[in-house]
Design a protein around this motif. Sequence first.
Motif, PDB file in Angstrom:
ATOM      1  N   UNK A  54       1.182 -28.635  16.926  1.00  0.00           N
ATOM      2  CA  UNK A  54      -0.079 -28.236  17.542  1.00  0.00           C
ATOM      3  C   UNK A  54      -0.379 -26.767  17.268  1.00  0.00           C
ATOM      4  N   UNK A  55       0.661 -25.949  17.159  1.00  0.00           N
ATOM      5  CA  UNK A  55       0.483 -24.507  17.026  1.00  0.00           C
ATOM      6  C   UNK A  55       0.807 -23.990  15.626  1.00  0.00           C
ATOM      7  N   UNK A  56       1.697 -24.653  14.910  1.00  0.00           N
ATOM      8  CA  UNK A  56       2.109 -24.192  13.586  1.00  0.00           C
ATOM      9  C   UNK A  56       1.542 -25.135  12.531  1.00  0.00           C
ATOM     10  N   UNK A  57       0.584 -24.643  11.754  1.00  0.00           N
ATOM     11  CA  UNK A  57      -0.080 -25.448  10.737  1.00  0.00           C
ATOM     12  C   UNK A  57       0.462 -25.087   9.355  1.00  0.00           C
ATOM     13  N   UNK A  58       0.462 -26.053   8.425  1.00  0.00           N
ATOM     14  CA  UNK A  58       0.868 -25.718   7.055  1.00  0.00           C
ATOM     15  C   UNK A  58      -0.103 -24.720   6.438  1.00  0.00           C
ATOM     16  N   UNK A  59       0.392 -23.934   5.491  1.00  0.00           N
ATOM     17  CA  UNK A  59      -0.436 -22.929   4.826  1.00  0.00           C
ATOM     18  C   UNK A  59      -0.783 -23.399   3.423  1.00  0.00           C
ATOM     19  N   UNK A  60      -2.023 -23.155   3.020  1.00  0.00           N
ATOM     20  CA  UNK A  60      -2.430 -23.509   1.663  1.00  0.00           C
ATOM     21  C   UNK A  60      -1.716 -22.581   0.672  1.00  0.00           C
ATOM     22  N   UNK A  61      -1.283 -23.111  -0.496  1.00  0.00           N
ATOM     23  CA  UNK A  61      -0.585 -22.274  -1.486  1.00  0.00           C
ATOM     24  C   UNK A  61      -1.349 -21.023  -1.897  1.00  0.00           C
ATOM     25  N   UNK A  62      -2.694 -21.053  -1.846  1.00  0.00           N
ATOM     26  CA  UNK A  62      -3.486 -19.878  -2.210  1.00  0.00           C
ATOM     27  C   UNK A  62      -3.171 -18.668  -1.337  1.00  0.00           C
ATOM     28  N   UNK A  63      -2.613 -18.919  -0.143  1.00  0.00           N
ATOM     29  CA  UNK A  63      -2.372 -17.823   0.784  1.00  0.00           C
ATOM     30  C   UNK A  63      -1.011 -17.175   0.668  1.00  0.00           C
ATOM     31  N   UNK A  64      -0.113 -17.763  -0.124  1.00  0.00           N
ATOM     32  CA  UNK A  64       1.268 -17.267  -0.146  1.00  0.00           C
ATOM     33  C   UNK A  64       1.378 -15.811  -0.573  1.00  0.00           C
ATOM     34  N   UNK A  65       0.710 -15.455  -1.652  1.00  0.00           N
ATOM     35  CA  UNK A  65       0.860 -14.079  -2.134  1.00  0.00           C
ATOM     36  C   UNK A  65       0.203 -13.071  -1.199  1.00  0.00           C
ATOM     37  N   UNK A 109       0.046 -13.395   2.156  1.00  0.00           N
ATOM     38  CA  UNK A 109       0.979 -13.225   3.265  1.00  0.00           C
ATOM     39  C   UNK A 109       2.159 -12.360   2.828  1.00  0.00           C
ATOM     40  N   UNK A 110       2.622 -12.560   1.599  1.00  0.00           N
ATOM     41  CA  UNK A 110       3.726 -11.743   1.079  1.00  0.00           C
ATOM     42  C   UNK A 110       3.334 -10.274   1.014  1.00  0.00           C
ATOM     43  N   UNK A 111       2.111  -9.993   0.559  1.00  0.00           N
ATOM     44  CA  UNK A 111       1.632  -8.604   0.491  1.00  0.00           C
ATOM     45  C   UNK A 111       1.560  -7.994   1.884  1.00  0.00           C
ATOM     46  N   UNK A 112       1.001  -8.752   2.838  1.00  0.00           N
ATOM     47  CA  UNK A 112       0.910  -8.262   4.215  1.00  0.00           C
ATOM     48  C   UNK A 112       2.307  -7.989   4.772  1.00  0.00           C
ATOM     49  N   UNK A 113       3.274  -8.854   4.461  1.00  0.00           N
ATOM     50  CA  UNK A 113       4.631  -8.690   4.979  1.00  0.00           C
ATOM     51  C   UNK A 113       5.295  -7.434   4.402  1.00  0.00           C
ATOM     52  N   UNK A 114       5.101  -7.193   3.105  1.00  0.00           N
ATOM     53  CA  UNK A 114       5.677  -6.000   2.485  1.00  0.00           C
ATOM     54  C   UNK A 114       5.065  -4.734   3.084  1.00  0.00           C
ATOM     55  N   UNK A 153       2.609  -6.699  11.797  1.00  0.00           N
ATOM     56  CA  UNK A 153       3.062  -8.061  12.134  1.00  0.00           C
ATOM     57  C   UNK A 153       1.882  -8.916  12.578  1.00  0.00           C
ATOM     58  N   UNK A 154       1.033  -8.333  13.433  1.00  0.00           N
ATOM     59  CA  UNK A 154      -0.138  -9.073  13.906  1.00  0.00           C
ATOM     60  C   UNK A 154      -1.068  -9.456  12.770  1.00  0.00           C
ATOM     61  N   UNK A 155      -1.285  -8.523  11.835  1.00  0.00           N
ATOM     62  CA  UNK A 155      -2.163  -8.808  10.702  1.00  0.00           C
ATOM     63  C   UNK A 155      -1.546  -9.837   9.757  1.00  0.00           C
ATOM     64  N   UNK A 156      -0.220  -9.818   9.613  1.00  0.00           N
ATOM     65  CA  UNK A 156       0.449 -10.806   8.769  1.00  0.00           C
ATOM     66  C   UNK A 156       0.318 -12.205   9.365  1.00  0.00           C
ATOM     67  N   UNK A 157       0.483 -12.292  10.681  1.00  0.00           N
ATOM     68  CA  UNK A 157       0.304 -13.591  11.360  1.00  0.00           C
ATOM     69  C   UNK A 157      -1.134 -14.070  11.195  1.00  0.00           C
TER      70      UNK A 157
END
Length: 230
Positions: free
Chosen positions: A6-17, A19-24, A41-45
């Motif tokens: 209900x709270x955790x949805x799958x992510x589309x592959x287009x978003x992986x890089x 999210x990785x940039x935001x995490x770095x 952290x908030x922006x990465x989420x």
Amino acid sequence: MRMRDTFIKPMHPEGRRFVAIFAVVTLVLFLISDVLGWIGVGLTVWCYYFFRDPVRVTPQREGLIISPADGIVSLIEPAVPPVELGLPDTPLTRVSVFMSVFNCHVNRAPVAGRVTAVAYRPGKFFNASLDKASSDNERNSVAIEMADGRQIAVVQIAGLVARRIVCFVGTGRHLAAGERFGLIRFGSRLDVYLPEGTAPLVSVGQTMIAGESIIADLASTEGGRGIRAD
């Protein structure tokens, strides 16, 4: 369905890089300041949430036109489809669905059929909720021919923040109703041009769910619906 789903949805592959940039960047911010790090952290989420790609349950009866996008119906008006699709220049009912940066941005086919045209056109980046966005903004137009020969145009329109339209399909591709065909980053709009004589079953201000909400029914003789807002 499990509570977690209900709270955790799958992510589309287009978003992986992204999210990785935001995490770095977040890791770098933590080296500077814990406060900045937690903002990161908030922006990465949020970035993960933006690219979510939840499972949708699409009505399968022939004749239904399904919303291609999550968001709010912002305009319903007569308009000529984009000239680059090569469709007749007859005004058709255009239903516009505006997506904010908090909506799911995966776009889904409004009907089942064969893609007869895909046309990209560069343009400006006005607020996607404005009427002139349909004609002036960057856009990608797709024409889909249904089994009965009628065609529907669906147009991805970049918005004030969006700078990248992604389309996964090409001419000749057969789509199922509700099938993913593209996405837009970050905040935008989709226009659907209904076949001539088709009355929309939605109203301005109504909330749409991509792949699930019904915009119109080609098999129905019902006129447009009224609304009551609470």
